[in-house]
Design a protein around this motif. Structure first.
Motif: not given
Length: 55
Positions: A4-6, A11-13
């Motif tokens: 989930l963190v990855a 997604f942010g990138a």
């Protein structure tokens, strides 16, 4: 949880990249991705129908 963190970092990138791209490029890329996903969905649906009717 690590997945989930990855996923959120990726997604942010991607969103950060899209924010700096011209709107025309963003719309073309979105259309290409939507067409690719649509074709994939149709092929999957067609393949499943053929496999289930043979069995």
């Amino acid at each position: 949880m690590l997945f989930l963190v990855a996923a959120l970092m990726l997604f942010g990138a991607v969103l950060g990249t899209v924010a700096h791209a011209p709107i025309a490029f963003t719309l073309v890329a979105a259309a290409v991705i939507a067409a690719w996903l649509g074709i994939f969905a149709l092929r999957e649906r067609h393949g499943r129908r053929r496999r289930t009717s043979v069995n």
